[in-house]
Motif scaffolding. Sequence first.
Motif, PDB file in Angstrom:
ATOM      1  N   ALA A 124      51.813  39.036  29.131  1.00 48.50           N
ATOM      2  CA  ALA A 124      52.438  38.113  30.085  1.00 48.50           C
ATOM      3  C   ALA A 124      51.498  37.895  31.262  1.00 48.50           C
ATOM      4  O   ALA A 124      51.327  36.785  31.760  1.00 48.50           O
ATOM      5  CB  ALA A 124      53.763  38.693  30.557  1.00 48.50           C
ATOM      6  N   VAL A 125      50.893  38.990  31.712  1.00 48.18           N
ATOM      7  CA  VAL A 125      49.988  38.936  32.855  1.00 48.18           C
ATOM      8  C   VAL A 125      48.732  39.710  32.504  1.00 48.18           C
ATOM      9  O   VAL A 125      48.823  40.809  31.942  1.00 48.18           O
ATOM     10  CB  VAL A 125      50.646  39.621  34.085  1.00 48.18           C
ATOM     11  N   SER A 126      47.582  39.147  32.822  1.00 46.34           N
ATOM     12  CA  SER A 126      46.384  39.973  32.731  1.00 46.34           C
ATOM     13  C   SER A 126      45.443  39.681  33.888  1.00 46.34           C
ATOM     14  O   SER A 126      45.236  38.528  34.274  1.00 46.34           O
ATOM     15  CB  SER A 126      45.758  39.835  31.344  1.00 46.34           C
ATOM     16  N   LEU A 127      44.934  40.752  34.484  1.00 46.32           N
ATOM     17  CA  LEU A 127      43.977  40.645  35.590  1.00 46.32           C
ATOM     18  C   LEU A 127      42.687  41.301  35.140  1.00 46.32           C
ATOM     19  O   LEU A 127      42.717  42.404  34.576  1.00 46.32           O
ATOM     20  CB  LEU A 127      44.474  41.387  36.829  1.00 46.32           C
ATOM     21  N   LYS A 128      41.584  40.610  35.393  1.00 45.63           N
ATOM     22  CA  LYS A 128      40.287  41.180  35.008  1.00 45.63           C
ATOM     23  C   LYS A 128      39.395  41.219  36.239  1.00 45.63           C
ATOM     24  O   LYS A 128      39.078  40.186  36.806  1.00 45.63           O
ATOM     25  CB  LYS A 128      39.668  40.306  33.911  1.00 45.63           C
ATOM     26  N   ASP A 129      39.063  42.421  36.664  1.00 48.57           N
ATOM     27  CA  ASP A 129      38.142  42.640  37.801  1.00 48.57           C
ATOM     28  C   ASP A 129      38.522  41.816  39.024  1.00 48.57           C
ATOM     29  O   ASP A 129      37.666  41.187  39.645  1.00 48.57           O
ATOM     30  CB  ASP A 129      36.703  42.288  37.407  1.00 48.57           C
ATOM     31  N   VAL A 130      39.792  41.814  39.372  1.00 47.75           N
ATOM     32  CA  VAL A 130      40.247  40.980  40.491  1.00 47.75           C
ATOM     33  C   VAL A 130      40.022  41.683  41.833  1.00 47.75           C
ATOM     34  O   VAL A 130      40.451  42.820  42.038  1.00 47.75           O
ATOM     35  CB  VAL A 130      41.739  40.612  40.312  1.00 47.75           C
ATOM     36  N   SER A 131      39.327  40.990  42.722  1.00 47.50           N
ATOM     37  CA  SER A 131      39.165  41.472  44.100  1.00 47.50           C
ATOM     38  C   SER A 131      39.641  40.375  45.034  1.00 47.50           C
ATOM     39  O   SER A 131      39.498  39.189  44.732  1.00 47.50           O
ATOM     40  CB  SER A 131      37.695  41.771  44.408  1.00 47.50           C
ATOM     41  N   PHE A 132      40.193  40.795  46.174  1.00 46.32           N
ATOM     42  CA  PHE A 132      40.703  39.810  47.131  1.00 46.32           C
ATOM     43  C   PHE A 132      40.442  40.272  48.560  1.00 46.32           C
ATOM     44  O   PHE A 132      40.639  41.445  48.897  1.00 46.32           O
ATOM     45  CB  PHE A 132      42.210  39.584  46.947  1.00 46.32           C
ATOM     46  N   ARG A 133      40.012  39.307  49.396  1.00 44.29           N
ATOM     47  CA  ARG A 133      39.797  39.569  50.814  1.00 44.29           C
ATOM     48  C   ARG A 133      40.458  38.434  51.600  1.00 44.29           C
ATOM     49  O   ARG A 133      40.303  37.264  51.254  1.00 44.29           O
ATOM     50  CB  ARG A 133      38.285  39.561  51.076  1.00 44.29           C
ATOM     51  N   TYR A 134      41.234  38.755  52.630  1.00 40.99           N
ATOM     52  CA  TYR A 134      41.787  37.702  53.492  1.00 40.99           C
ATOM     53  C   TYR A 134      40.657  37.090  54.317  1.00 40.99           C
ATOM     54  O   TYR A 134      39.684  37.783  54.627  1.00 40.99           O
ATOM     55  CB  TYR A 134      42.878  38.274  54.410  1.00 40.99           C
ATOM     56  N   PRO A 135      40.774  35.793  54.678  1.00 41.03           N
ATOM     57  CA  PRO A 135      39.721  35.157  55.458  1.00 41.03           C
ATOM     58  C   PRO A 135      39.416  35.969  56.723  1.00 41.03           C
ATOM     59  O   PRO A 135      40.338  36.431  57.402  1.00 41.03           O
ATOM     60  CB  PRO A 135      40.308  33.784  55.823  1.00 41.03           C
ATOM     61  N   ARG A 136      38.169  36.144  56.999  1.00 37.34           N
ATOM     62  CA  ARG A 136      37.658  36.836  58.195  1.00 37.34           C
ATOM     63  C   ARG A 136      37.955  38.349  58.204  1.00 37.34           C
ATOM     64  O   ARG A 136      37.647  39.025  59.162  1.00 37.34           O
ATOM     65  CB  ARG A 136      38.168  36.191  59.497  1.00 37.34           C
TER      66      ARG A 136
END
Length: 266
Positions: free
Chosen positions: A14-26
Amino acid sequence: MKSSDHPGVSPHPAVSLKDVSFRYPRAAEEVLQDITLSVTEGTITAILGPNGVGKTTLLNILLGWLLPEKGEVSLFGRRSRAISRREMGQTISLVPQDEHVPFEYTLLDYVLLGRAPYLSPLQTPRPADARIAREALERVGLAARRNHPVANTSGGEKQLALVARSLAQEPRILLMDEPTAHLDLRNKRRTADLVKALQTEGVTVIFTTHDPEFAAAAADRLILLQGGRLLDEGPVDQVMTTENLGRVFSLDLVVHHFAGRPVVVW
Ligand SMILES: Nc1ncnc2c1ncn2[C@@H]1O[C@H](COP(=O)(O)OP(=O)(O)OP(=O)(O)O)[C@@H](O)[C@H]1O
């Protein structure tokens, strides 16, 4: 929600994430780093982690509301970037932690908003939409209060109304952000039962929580986040250990087992 309304079981997660990185602006640092995981269709998954670890951010990434800095998110084998907003709305819905509700809405009006992905921009809800909204209110125990103004409901009732609005969206994936934050024990039980009923209808449920005991009562799988990374994931009874929870919450605690369920003593 009937599983017959949806296509058959997908061969893809249903869901797959591969090497997901996240940074909020600034922001100086990434909130989420190199998250790789998949969620099988029809399972109930709890995402457990301390305040500020990135649980809500992860849900917003799944919804396509935030785009990862790196990595790929797919729903049922399709890259979420390639899915239209309308189709996203029919596929995945969120029960938010809290939401400002415009003053004049009744509970039924509010739940009808969940039908938006099935209507064209200026189309008014059809009788079938009203029926689906009323059924959704019934499932959360608010049918008798459907003409009540949302502004005059308690925190718990508002939370249940948010659940009903998401159910009216008839999603294949239901995301819930801290679904029990305002709920008493009876409504926690109702929420756990509802989630299990949705599972039998083929819906995939993913919820965040700080509450290990609710996670164990409602979910069959657990994702543990710590310091922006995936610490562990798998069946609840394998992942909810003294060592894992002690690391997640940076706390001296013990996971006991009572009546077949984990109980955390701290
Ligand atoms: N819009 C934003 N801009 C910048 N930073 C943000 C924004 N939203 C959240 N953050 C930061 O990102 C981190 C993760 O927040 P998030 O809300 O995803 O955590 P959470 O695990 O859901 O927390 P909680 O359990 O307290 O609800 C926090 O440090 C938060 O301050």
